[in-house]
Design a protein around this motif. Structure first.
Motif, PDB file in Angstrom:
ATOM      1  N   ASN A 281      14.690 -27.546 -62.496  1.00  7.44           N
ATOM      2  CA  ASN A 281      14.136 -28.654 -61.712  1.00  7.44           C
ATOM      3  C   ASN A 281      13.858 -28.214 -60.270  1.00  7.44           C
ATOM      4  N   GLY A 282      13.043 -27.190 -60.157  1.00 10.65           N
ATOM      5  CA  GLY A 282      12.805 -26.579 -58.851  1.00 10.65           C
ATOM      6  C   GLY A 282      11.453 -26.867 -58.239  1.00 10.65           C
ATOM      7  N   GLU A 283      10.765 -27.919 -58.675  1.00 13.60           N
ATOM      8  CA  GLU A 283       9.397 -28.115 -58.204  1.00 13.60           C
ATOM      9  C   GLU A 283       9.310 -28.296 -56.691  1.00 13.60           C
ATOM     10  N   PHE A 284      10.343 -28.839 -56.056  1.00 18.73           N
ATOM     11  CA  PHE A 284      10.288 -29.037 -54.607  1.00 18.73           C
ATOM     12  C   PHE A 284      10.669 -27.771 -53.842  1.00 18.73           C
ATOM     13  N   ASP A 285      11.417 -26.874 -54.480  1.00 21.09           N
ATOM     14  CA  ASP A 285      11.796 -25.612 -53.835  1.00 21.09           C
ATOM     15  C   ASP A 285      10.742 -24.526 -54.015  1.00 21.09           C
ATOM     16  N   LEU A 286       9.989 -24.599 -55.093  1.00 23.15           N
ATOM     17  CA  LEU A 286       9.092 -23.498 -55.456  1.00 23.15           C
ATOM     18  C   LEU A 286       7.998 -23.193 -54.441  1.00 23.15           C
ATOM     19  N   PRO A 287       7.354 -24.173 -53.805  1.00 21.77           N
ATOM     20  CA  PRO A 287       6.327 -23.814 -52.820  1.00 21.77           C
ATOM     21  C   PRO A 287       6.854 -22.911 -51.706  1.00 21.77           C
ATOM     22  N   ASP A 288       8.036 -23.232 -51.160  1.00 22.29           N
ATOM     23  CA  ASP A 288       8.614 -22.397 -50.104  1.00 22.29           C
ATOM     24  C   ASP A 288       9.035 -21.038 -50.644  1.00 22.29           C
ATOM     25  N   LEU A 289       9.596 -21.019 -51.854  1.00 18.16           N
ATOM     26  CA  LEU A 289       9.998 -19.740 -52.444  1.00 18.16           C
ATOM     27  C   LEU A 289       8.787 -18.843 -52.643  1.00 18.16           C
TER      28      LEU A 289
END
Length: 321
Positions: A25-33
């Motif tokens: 459930n990483g959709e909010f973290d993925l852009p920055d990553l």
């Protein structure tokens, strides 16, 4: 183990590297990553990023597929849907990796630009099998974030100084593939403590040595609420119990009521007056005033996690290549 800073200014050692990232459930973290991965100084053609969706219920998989199609770096979306565990997801990435050096970080980490370059350089020495980089805090605003930053809660210096055996956390770690071939993969059903278990199995079998690369930095967000902080330290306690069962490490001793009373009385009668005066002189902050009760809170949470934990029988299973 070497704790000396490494000079990366004249680095010409750029072997092919596989970077494995478990994601739930990483959709909010993925852009920055992804932005951090795009900014790496390591030659893009020498890296593959294996981003492993661990049965997410959000749009993680869709985001990964879009990133793989449009990003100028090699992103390979993978899935681990059978076992809900970051270690099982990492094993999926290891099996698919094409490189002899496999690096790890997490979806909620933010690798700095020279992270991968600095993390890989120690492998120029053939006897180095594990490299741990440093974990620093992302800027925090809450009292609890500032407390954790003051304590260096996330820093590898704590795990590298473990009295049983040093280890690196998988938020910032790299391991030679040959170590997995000889010692096995992560225990797929383990939910915490798997990084220590993996490093200890490699080191105790004398497959190679561990090196610390302090310039290989990833940033991670501290817990901002008491509920999150309690969950974090209870997980540390469960890790203690699991590693006690697997490796025989010493368990944390319970703090007695008398000890709690002494520490709180000392805080009230000595620390508060001293820190209050320093705060007036702008030489101390609210973190200094509340450091003792927060520390007692985390200690209690850790012991509770250790006391309540029971290692599942399946967690003893080691996966193999």
């Amino acid at each position: 183990m070497n704790h000396q800073p490494l000079d990366t200014t004249t680095n010409t050692f750029f072997p092919h590297v596989s970077v494995v990232v478990p994601i739930y459930n990483g959709e909010f973290d993925l852009p920055d990553l992804i932005s951090c991965l795009l900014a790496q100084t390591y030659p893009k053609q020498q890296v593959e990023y294996l981003l492993v969706d661990n049965n997410s219920s959000d749009r993680t998989r869709t985001f990964l597929e879009t990133a793989a199609e449009h990003c100028p770096i090699t992103i390979r979306p993978l899935s681990e849907n059978e076992i809900q565990s970051s270690y099982a997801a990492r094993n999926t990435g290891i099996r698919a990796a094409k490189s002899e050096i496999i690096a790890f970080t997490d979806a909620d980490c933010r690798p700095q630009h020279q992270w991968l370059e600095a993390l890989v350089q120690p492998f120029v020495n053939q006897d180095v099998t594990i490299v741990a980089g440093e974990i620093a805090a992302l800027p925090g605003k809450t009292l609890l974030e500032q407390y954790a930053d003051r304590q260096d809660t996330l820093s590898q210096k704590h795990t590298l100084a473990h009295k049983f055996c040093p280890y690196g956390q998988t938020a910032n770690l790299a391991i030679r593939r040959i170590a997995f071939e000889k010692a096995g993969l992560f225990r797929p059903y383990l939910t915490t403590g798997g990084d220590a278990d993996m490093c200890w199995r490699i080191l105790r079998e004398n497959i190679g040595r561990l090196e610390f690369s302090p310039r290989a930095i990833v940033q991670h967000r501290h817990r901002a609420t008491l509920k999150e902080l309690e969950s974090q330290w209870r997980r540390y306690g469960r890790s203690n119990r699991y590693l006690h069962e697997l490796h025989g490490i010493e368990l944390m001793r319970e703090t007695t009521a008398k000890e709690y009373g002494y520490l709180l009385l000392r805080w009230l009668l000595k620390e508060i007056p001293k820190n209050s005066l320093q705060a007036i002189a702008r030489k101390a902050s609210l973190v200094d005033l509340l450091s003792t009760p927060i520390g007692l809170f985390t200690s209690r949470a850790r012991y509770s996690g250790q006391k309540d934990a029971q290692l599942p029988e399946k967690a003893k299973i080691i996966d193999w290549l």
